[in-house]
Design an enzyme around this catalytic site. Structure first.
Site, PDB file in Angstrom:
ATOM      1  N   ASN A 130       5.967  -1.944   0.923  1.00 37.44           N
ATOM      2  CA  ASN A 130       6.844  -0.536   1.826  1.00 37.44           C
ATOM      3  C   ASN A 130       6.831   0.578   0.925  1.00 37.44           C
ATOM      4  O   ASN A 130       7.672   1.339   1.144  1.00 37.44           O
ATOM      5  CB  ASN A 130       7.946  -1.123   2.589  1.00 37.44           C
ATOM      6  CG  ASN A 130       8.167  -0.568   3.742  1.00 37.44           C
ATOM      7  OD1 ASN A 130       7.178  -0.237   4.501  1.00 37.44           O
ATOM      8  ND2 ASN A 130       9.358  -0.841   4.222  1.00 37.44           N
ATOM      9  N   ARG A 180      13.958  -4.178  -3.719  1.00 34.17           N
ATOM     10  CA  ARG A 180      12.945  -4.771  -4.633  1.00 34.17           C
ATOM     11  C   ARG A 180      13.363  -5.135  -5.877  1.00 34.17           C
ATOM     12  O   ARG A 180      13.106  -5.785  -6.813  1.00 34.17           O
ATOM     13  CB  ARG A 180      11.549  -3.886  -4.847  1.00 34.17           C
ATOM     14  CG  ARG A 180      10.875  -3.313  -3.662  1.00 34.17           C
ATOM     15  CD  ARG A 180      10.054  -2.246  -3.938  1.00 34.17           C
ATOM     16  NE  ARG A 180       9.607  -1.752  -2.677  1.00 34.17           N
ATOM     17  CZ  ARG A 180      10.610  -0.692  -1.706  1.00 34.17           C
ATOM     18  NH1 ARG A 180      11.638  -0.673  -2.448  1.00 34.17           N
ATOM     19  NH2 ARG A 180      10.494  -0.330  -0.691  1.00 34.17           N
ATOM     20  N   LYS A 222       0.140 -11.015   0.754  1.00 34.77           N
ATOM     21  CA  LYS A 222      -0.462  -9.899   0.336  1.00 34.77           C
ATOM     22  C   LYS A 222      -0.255  -9.535  -1.312  1.00 34.77           C
ATOM     23  O   LYS A 222      -1.260  -9.309  -1.962  1.00 34.77           O
ATOM     24  CB  LYS A 222      -0.100  -8.586   0.942  1.00 34.77           C
ATOM     25  CG  LYS A 222      -1.092  -7.193   0.830  1.00 34.77           C
ATOM     26  CD  LYS A 222      -0.541  -6.551  -0.301  1.00 34.77           C
ATOM     27  CE  LYS A 222      -1.317  -5.394  -0.347  1.00 34.77           C
ATOM     28  NZ  LYS A 222      -0.761  -4.481  -1.899  1.00 34.77           N
ATOM     29  N   PRO A 239      -7.040  -9.205  -0.609  1.00 35.37           N
ATOM     30  CA  PRO A 239      -5.833  -8.770  -0.081  1.00 35.37           C
ATOM     31  C   PRO A 239      -5.922  -8.067   1.076  1.00 35.37           C
ATOM     32  O   PRO A 239      -6.693  -7.124   1.281  1.00 35.37           O
ATOM     33  CB  PRO A 239      -5.361  -7.884  -1.199  1.00 35.37           C
ATOM     34  CG  PRO A 239      -6.151  -8.296  -2.523  1.00 35.37           C
ATOM     35  CD  PRO A 239      -7.314  -8.787  -1.877  1.00 35.37           C
TER      36      PRO A 239
END
Length: 315
Positions: A130, A180, A222, A239
């Site tokens: 993101n 993250r 991914k 990916p």
DNA sequence: GTCCAGGATTCAG
DNA sequence: CTGAATCATGGA
């Protein structure tokens, strides 16, 4: 404070020339997040514990390293696939029968999958969810600067797992990682207990490697595919990100396909170097140079509903 | 101010 | 199993 002196620029011998546009895409196109360019078009970057400079000239690619540091040229040659393995694999891709792929290769001729360090790829793509490439680069740069070992010239290596695990909340927060930060801490703690994790992972089959990567916090399908491709050299890994979803929908007509199904298509259609094809498509999609005969229809009736599940051949 | 980003995780159905 | 909400942050 280590004094920093660059060597003179010297030619780098690759089997194929690398146009400046391809060099830029390769160093700043979302594979590595560790390169930056100055006003003269000279790139400076860190991979592993190597600090190096690269630039494209009329005479071809040139490199430089820190005076007194050995092994920079050899590291660059490996990093950039100087032996021509990917040149052969590119030629073996189905571009002769696939005009989309042909256009993508023509847009960035000589594009290569950088042979990154596993940890570098894992840290980079743990930060990637993101986020845009520019912001990922900033996060990784802050991580290196605040936690990594200095390499000279103000550049730093990426932090080790122990350095990451030992970082304070405030230090991680200052790196603008957002949610993250928990991914990085969690993965750092897990791999801190396995000093030989990279070797152990490298010994796995690609399917096993992807599963092992996905068991780490913050690593989904991914990110695992990216780490396998860029960090472990699994060129068959494909990916599927938002750009690839758009590319495969608009150029091949696969509207509404789930990422897992697109990944399945990519591997089957492009074969053992599917990840290389993916990188060409990704770069071409971002540059908006792909033929898009199936661009999203605004007025046509609802697309034909596709079967959601396939018969599973498993036993 | 609003929107969105090389997604992953969690939860509802 | 599939789809949707949620996550934290900054650049456009």
């Amino acid at each position: 404070m280590t004094p920093c002196a660059w060597s003179a620029w010297r030619p780098l011998r690759l089997v194929e020339p690398v146009p400046v546009g391809t060099l830029r895409e390769q160093l700043d196109g979302g594979q590595s997040f560790r390169w930056s360019v100055d006003e003269d078009g000279a790139w400076t970057g860190v991979f592993g514990c190597t600090l190096a400079g690269l630039r494209g000239t009329d005479r071809g690619l040139e490199w430089r390293g820190l005076v007194g540091v050995d092994g920079t040229e050899a590291a660059l040659l490996r990093y950039l696939d100087a032996d021509g393995t990917q040149a052969k694999l590119t030629d073996a891709l189905p571009w002769r029968s696939d005009g989309v792929l042909l256009a993508a290769i023509a847009a960035h001729p000589g594009l290569r999958i950088l042979r990154q360090d596993p940890q570098e790829a894992l840290i980079g793509f743990l930060c990637s969810s993101n986020k845009r490439i520019l912001q990922i680069r900033q996060m990784v740069a802050r991580l290196a600067e605040s936690l990594g070992d200095p390499l000279g010239g103000g550049h730093h290596a990426l932090p080790s797992w122990s350095q990451l695990a030992a970082a304070s909340e405030a230090q991680l927060k200052a790196c603008a990682l957002g949610y993250r930060a928990a991914f990085l801490r969690g993965t750092a703690r897990r791999l801190l207990a396995r000093p030989r994790w990279a070797e152990e992972f490298a010994a796995l089959s690609t399917a096993e490697l992807l599963a092992e990567l996905q068991s780490l916090p913050g690593v989904g399908p991914k990110v695992a595919a990216c780490v396998a491709l860029f960090g472990f050299g699994r060129l068959e890994s494909f990916p599927v990100d938002t750009w690839v979803v758009q590319a495969l929908a608009g150029a091949y007509g696969f509207h509404g396909w789930a990422p897992a199904r697109l990944e399945e298509f990519g591997r089957a259609h492009f074969g053992p170097a599917a990840g290389l094809a993916q990188q060409y498509l990704f770069a071409a999609a971002r540059a908006d140079v792909l033929p898009m005969p199936f661009r999203a229809e605004a007025s046509s009736p609802k697309p034909v509903r596709r079967p959601k599940s396939r018969a599973r051949p498993r036993r």
